[in-house]
Every structure is written in structure tokens, then in C-alpha cells.
Scaffold this motif. Structure first.
Motif, PDB file in Angstrom:
ATOM      1  N   ARG A 327       0.832  -1.204   0.000  1.00  0.00           N
ATOM      2  CA  ARG A 327       0.000   0.000   0.000  1.00  0.00           C
ATOM      3  C   ARG A 327       0.873   1.264   0.000  1.00  0.00           C
ATOM      4  O   ARG A 327       0.510   2.283  -0.597  1.00  0.00           O
ATOM      5  CB  ARG A 327      -0.931   0.013   1.223  1.00  0.00           C
ATOM      6  N   TRP A 328       2.034   1.189   0.670  1.00  0.00           N
ATOM      7  CA  TRP A 328       2.945   2.338   0.658  1.00  0.00           C
ATOM      8  C   TRP A 328       3.391   2.622  -0.774  1.00  0.00           C
ATOM      9  O   TRP A 328       3.404   3.786  -1.212  1.00  0.00           O
ATOM     10  CB  TRP A 328       4.156   2.050   1.541  1.00  0.00           C
ATOM     11  N   TYR A 329       3.736   1.591  -1.517  1.00  0.00           N
ATOM     12  CA  TYR A 329       4.170   1.777  -2.899  1.00  0.00           C
ATOM     13  C   TYR A 329       3.035   2.309  -3.767  1.00  0.00           C
ATOM     14  O   TYR A 329       3.276   3.081  -4.700  1.00  0.00           O
ATOM     15  CB  TYR A 329       4.706   0.469  -3.473  1.00  0.00           C
ATOM     16  N   GLU A 330       1.813   1.907  -3.467  1.00  0.00           N
ATOM     17  CA  GLU A 330       0.680   2.422  -4.228  1.00  0.00           C
ATOM     18  C   GLU A 330       0.481   3.922  -3.999  1.00  0.00           C
ATOM     19  O   GLU A 330      -0.097   4.614  -4.837  1.00  0.00           O
ATOM     20  CB  GLU A 330      -0.590   1.663  -3.856  1.00  0.00           C
ATOM     21  N   GLN A 331       0.991   4.425  -2.868  1.00  0.00           N
ATOM     22  CA  GLN A 331       0.844   5.843  -2.534  1.00  0.00           C
ATOM     23  C   GLN A 331       2.127   6.638  -2.737  1.00  0.00           C
ATOM     24  O   GLN A 331       2.206   7.816  -2.370  1.00  0.00           O
ATOM     25  CB  GLN A 331       0.405   5.981  -1.070  1.00  0.00           C
ATOM     26  N   MET A 332       3.152   6.026  -3.350  1.00  0.00           N
ATOM     27  CA  MET A 332       4.462   6.688  -3.392  1.00  0.00           C
ATOM     28  C   MET A 332       4.431   8.002  -4.162  1.00  0.00           C
ATOM     29  O   MET A 332       5.186   8.931  -3.855  1.00  0.00           O
ATOM     30  CB  MET A 332       5.519   5.747  -3.976  1.00  0.00           C
ATOM     31  N   GLY A 333       3.549   8.117  -5.158  1.00  0.00           N
ATOM     32  CA  GLY A 333       3.478   9.359  -5.909  1.00  0.00           C
ATOM     33  C   GLY A 333       3.128  10.544  -5.030  1.00  0.00           C
ATOM     34  O   GLY A 333       3.659  11.653  -5.218  1.00  0.00           O
ATOM     35  N   SER A 334       2.264  10.325  -4.033  1.00  0.00           N
ATOM     36  CA  SER A 334       1.846  11.407  -3.138  1.00  0.00           C
ATOM     37  C   SER A 334       2.929  11.786  -2.139  1.00  0.00           C
ATOM     38  O   SER A 334       2.833  12.822  -1.483  1.00  0.00           O
ATOM     39  CB  SER A 334       0.575  11.001  -2.383  1.00  0.00           C
ATOM     40  N   LYS A 335       3.962  10.946  -2.024  1.00  0.00           N
ATOM     41  CA  LYS A 335       5.043  11.199  -1.067  1.00  0.00           C
ATOM     42  C   LYS A 335       6.243  11.895  -1.701  1.00  0.00           C
ATOM     43  O   LYS A 335       7.212  12.218  -1.015  1.00  0.00           O
ATOM     44  CB  LYS A 335       5.496   9.881  -0.445  1.00  0.00           C
ATOM     45  N   MET A 336       6.184  12.136  -3.013  1.00  0.00           N
ATOM     46  CA  MET A 336       7.347  12.659  -3.714  1.00  0.00           C
ATOM     47  C   MET A 336       7.648  14.133  -3.408  1.00  0.00           C
ATOM     48  O   MET A 336       8.618  14.680  -3.922  1.00  0.00           O
ATOM     49  CB  MET A 336       7.168  12.482  -5.232  1.00  0.00           C
ATOM     50  N   GLN A 337       6.818  14.783  -2.571  1.00  0.00           N
ATOM     51  CA  GLN A 337       7.100  16.157  -2.166  1.00  0.00           C
ATOM     52  C   GLN A 337       7.924  16.220  -0.885  1.00  0.00           C
ATOM     53  O   GLN A 337       8.336  17.306  -0.466  1.00  0.00           O
ATOM     54  CB  GLN A 337       5.774  16.925  -1.968  1.00  0.00           C
ATOM     55  N   MET A 338       8.126  15.086  -0.263  1.00  0.00           N
ATOM     56  CA  MET A 338       8.920  15.066   0.970  1.00  0.00           C
ATOM     57  C   MET A 338      10.382  15.412   0.683  1.00  0.00           C
ATOM     58  O   MET A 338      10.881  15.217  -0.422  1.00  0.00           O
ATOM     59  CB  MET A 338       8.873  13.669   1.613  1.00  0.00           C
ATOM     60  N   ARG A 339      11.066  15.900   1.717  1.00  0.00           N
ATOM     61  CA  ARG A 339      12.503  16.085   1.618  1.00  0.00           C
ATOM     62  C   ARG A 339      13.185  14.714   1.668  1.00  0.00           C
ATOM     63  O   ARG A 339      12.617  13.752   2.189  1.00  0.00           O
ATOM     64  CB  ARG A 339      12.994  16.990   2.742  1.00  0.00           C
ATOM     65  N   PRO A 340      14.400  14.598   1.141  1.00  0.00           N
ATOM     66  CA  PRO A 340      15.026  13.283   0.962  1.00  0.00           C
ATOM     67  C   PRO A 340      15.074  12.413   2.216  1.00  0.00           C
ATOM     68  O   PRO A 340      14.678  11.242   2.165  1.00  0.00           O
ATOM     69  CB  PRO A 340      16.430  13.637   0.458  1.00  0.00           C
ATOM     70  N   TYR A 341      15.545  12.946   3.333  1.00  0.00           N
ATOM     71  CA  TYR A 341      15.662  12.095   4.518  1.00  0.00           C
ATOM     72  C   TYR A 341      14.309  11.803   5.155  1.00  0.00           C
ATOM     73  O   TYR A 341      14.110  10.732   5.756  1.00  0.00           O
ATOM     74  CB  TYR A 341      16.631  12.713   5.537  1.00  0.00           C
ATOM     75  N   GLU A 342      13.364  12.721   5.019  1.00  0.00           N
ATOM     76  CA  GLU A 342      12.013  12.424   5.477  1.00  0.00           C
ATOM     77  C   GLU A 342      11.427  11.263   4.670  1.00  0.00           C
ATOM     78  O   GLU A 342      10.789  10.366   5.226  1.00  0.00           O
ATOM     79  CB  GLU A 342      11.115  13.653   5.313  1.00  0.00           C
ATOM     80  N   PHE A 343      11.644  11.302   3.377  1.00  0.00           N
ATOM     81  CA  PHE A 343      11.145  10.252   2.492  1.00  0.00           C
ATOM     82  C   PHE A 343      11.770   8.910   2.854  1.00  0.00           C
ATOM     83  O   PHE A 343      11.070   7.893   2.987  1.00  0.00           O
ATOM     84  CB  PHE A 343      11.453  10.617   1.046  1.00  0.00           C
ATOM     85  N   ALA A 344      13.082   8.876   3.013  1.00  0.00           N
ATOM     86  CA  ALA A 344      13.774   7.623   3.334  1.00  0.00           C
ATOM     87  C   ALA A 344      13.303   7.067   4.673  1.00  0.00           C
ATOM     88  O   ALA A 344      13.086   5.853   4.818  1.00  0.00           O
ATOM     89  CB  ALA A 344      15.280   7.850   3.350  1.00  0.00           C
TER      90      ALA A 344
END
Length: 379
Positions: A327-344
Motif C-alpha cells: 500500500r505504501w508503494y501504491e501511494q508513493m506518488g503522493s510522497k514525492m514532495q517530501m525532503r530526501p531524509y524524510e522520504f527515506a
């Protein structure tokens, strides 16, 4: 006892080897529809923890496999072109065909009867035995022969993915996230030989439709994927081996055994590749079933109960992780605004198996950089 094992993948072969090694007087027969030199896919990745688990079945067998493996100690997350290093992540990888050949050799040395190009269309074809093991993968004919009795359930996830190879080695097990005008892409890639790597590409459903991939042929999708990941691939072409774009299916069974039949590996439960190797989970199923027969040597029914009772809580926990990760991968597009370390950080905690406390213990370097780059006080 007479064991028939349907499927000569890693789990079926490892189980056959463990059973025959422990009780040489038993007859253990493996039946596989393909030739011994045929496999689909490229490399298999195993974490250091996974190798420790597999060693509980046979440390000698794992040591033998280690000689053919590539090894590294970090995981890389590449996001918006920036590489983030996650320390404390021990991984090894091996060519799938090499893994199968080594396990075939171990089985032959132990006295297992290996029968290739023998396709069982239904469980009844192999049922004249004390124990029939369905180790024949996600499309198991053994399981599907008695789907109602096993209580088989299938859930289709939304994202599309395909497995490729590439003649380029990567430094570590890497996840490369690529936001583009067409949407969000991700590739899971790692080397399994000095000059070869596995490359699994995945897109969310919005990207699949918006980019035009839905209307492409698989060959066109391969070429399109090469364009999207041209910098990651270093201009190298993707190599295909039954590289079909498809959705991931979560297969689960309410009951793990029926009459004299028992299921292991993907025939029992599929595992999304984002939580680790399905090969590792299948081989751990084999260890659990072997242990059950060691504990309940003369009682097949009791061995089946023992197997499900001891292994099911672990598989249930992993099944939850599979669903959360997918489900996280299904939502990854919505997470692409995060800063790099927040995303990781968000990615690493996606399954609830990893916690902030555990990450601090196992990956102190990453956590120090995360606190420096991502926390509000230093933003």
C-alpha cells in the motif's frame, strides 16, 4: 516414509534435502515441470538475518551457497537523484540458476530422486504417497486442485511491475525513485554476479495510465523503462526473461494442509518483493515443515498441525507487513514532495516491523544524518 514434492524451486529442493539428510531411509521424490537448467528471473537477494535463519536448516548448505554470492553492507535509497545510505543493512545475492544448481547437487548427493519435465496437472497425479508437498509456486496446481479445502484467497494490488536483468553491477541493494512528468517510478536493483544485476521496475496505477504504459506492448514498456532509468542503467539495455508487466497478487490460504497434502512457499502465501526475498520466506517454510516432521516423526497429521501452529504466527506478521508495504508503494506518488531524509525515513518505517528505536540501534549513521537533515529544529 514416502514424500512427493511438487516443484523444484528453492523451497522444494531445500525441503527435499533436509528430509533426506535427516532420514536416509525415507524416499523423497521431487517433480518439476521444467528442465533442470531453466528458471525465470535473475538474482535472489537475501539479508544477513535471512542467511542466519536458513543456516538453522543446514549451515553447511548455506556456507556452500555463500561461495557463489555477492555481498554488501549498506542499502541505498536514491530519491530525486540524491543517494541516501542506510548503514547496518547486510545483504547477499546469488544468481537464481546457480542457487538451483547448488540445491540440485545437494539433493542428488543426499539421495533425493529428482524428476524433471514432469508436470502434475492436479494433486491426484502425485497423491500416491505418505506426504504430498505443494511447493509449485503462486500458480500451484496442487493447491488449486483443492482450493475450497485450503480456503484459498487472492487479492490483487494496484501497482504494475516487471523483473529484468542488466549487465551493470550496482554497489548495494538500491531503491531508485524517479518522479517524472508522467508520474512516479521506482526500481529495485542489486548485483547478483560481479557484472550482472537484477532490476525490478514498478509504477503506480496513476502512472501506468497517465504515461501510456497501459496501451503499450511489453517490449515497448521495456524500452520506455530504459528511457526513464537511463542514468541509473548507464545506457545499458534491460535484459528480459519472461519479463511480463503485471500486478502483484497476494495469495493466502486459511488452511495449510488437507488430507496428506501440505503447502509451502508461494503456493501457501505470496510475498511482495519490497519486504524481502520470497525465496527466503519459502525456504524458511521448508525448514519449519522439516522440523515438524522431526518432532512428530510417525504422525503425519500431527506434523501438519505442528507446522501450521509454529509457522503461522510468523507468516501472519509478515503478511501484514506485505500489505502495508504494498500500500505504501501504491501511494508513493503522493510522497514525492517530501525532503530526501524524510522520504527515506518514511519508507524504512512503512511496515511497522522497523521502529525508530530499532533503526537507531541498527543504522546509527543514517539516523544521525536523518536528525541533522530532516527534523524541524534543523530544517
Amino acid at each position: 516414509m514416502l514424500f512427493h514434492i511438487a516443484g523444484a524451486g528453492p523451497s522444494g529442493l531445500y525441503l527435499a534435502y533436509l528430509l533426506k539428510r535427516s532420514n536416509p531411509g525415507d524416499v523423497v521424490r521431487v517433480f518439476e515441470q521444467n528442465r533442470p537448467d531453466v528458471t525465470f528471473g535473475f538474482g535472489v537477494v537475501l539479508s544477513g538475518r535471512a542467511l542466519q535463519f536458513l543456516s538453522e536448516g543446514s549451515s553447511a548448505a548455506v556456507e556452500r551457497l555463500m561461495d557463489s554470492m555477492e555481498h554488501w553492507s549498506n542499502q541505498h535509497i536514491v530519491y530525486h537523484g540524491r543517494r541516501i545510505v542506510v548503514d547496518g543493512s547486510s545483504y547477499s545475492a546469488i544468481e537464481r540458476l546457480t542457487l538451483l544448481r547448488e540445491l540440485q547437487d545437494l539433493c542428488a548427493e543426499a539421495g533425493v530422486e529428482l524428476n524433471f519435465e514432469r508436470h502434475a496437472q492436479r494433486a491426484a497425479d502425485l497423491a500416491e504417497c505418505d506426504v504430498l508437498v505443494g511447493a509449485d509456486g503462486a500458480n500451484s496446481a496442487i493447491r488449486d486442485s483443492h482450493a475450497d479445502a485450503f480456503g484459498t484467497r487472492m487479492t490483487e494490488f494496484q501497482n504494475y511491475f516487471a523483473w529484468f536483468g542488466v549487465e551493470r553491477p550496482f554497489d548495494a541493494h538500491t531503491l531508485t525513485f524517479k518522479p517524472t512528468g508522467g508520474g512516479a517510478f521506482v526500481a529495485h536493483h542489486y548485483r547478483y554476479k560481479p557484472a550482472m544485476s537484477t532490476f525490478v521496475a514498478e509504477v503506480d496505477i496513476e502512472t501506468w495510465n497517465r504515461s501510456g504504459m497501459a496501451a503499450m506492448t511489453d517490449d515497448e514498456r521495456r524500452a520506455f523503462t530504459e528511457q526513464v532509468f537511463a542514468d541509473t542503467l548507464g545506457g545499458k539495455a534491460l535484459i528480459t526473461n519472461r519479463s511480463i508487466w503485471r500486478r502483484w497478487r497476494l495469495i493466502d490460504n486459511a488452511h495449510w494442509h488437507f488430507k496428506n497434502i501440505v503447502l509451502i512457499g508461494d503456493a501457501l502465501r505470496t510475498a511482495h518483493p519490497s519486504i524481502g526475498s520470497g525465496t527466503r520466506l519459502a525456504m524458511e517454510d521448508a525448514i519449519a515443515l522439516w522440523r515438524a516432521f522431526e518432532a512428530e516423526r510417525t504422525d503425519v497429521a500431527a506434523a501438519f498441525v505442528h507446522y501450521q501452529r509454529t509457522r503461522k504466527p510468523i507468516r501472519d506478521k509478515l503478511n501484514t507487513a506485505v500489505e502495508l508495504s504494498a500500500r505504501w508503494y501504491e501511494q508513493m506518488g503522493s510522497k514525492m514532495q517530501m525532503r530526501p531524509y524524510e522520504f527515506a525515513y518514511d519508507y524504512l518505517l512503512r511496515t511497522n516491523i522497523m521502529t525508530a528505536e530499532r533503526l537507531s540501534r541498527e543504522s546509527p549513521g543514517f539516523m544521525q544524518r536523518y536528525r541533522s537533515h530532516a527534523l524541524p529544529a534543523s530544517a
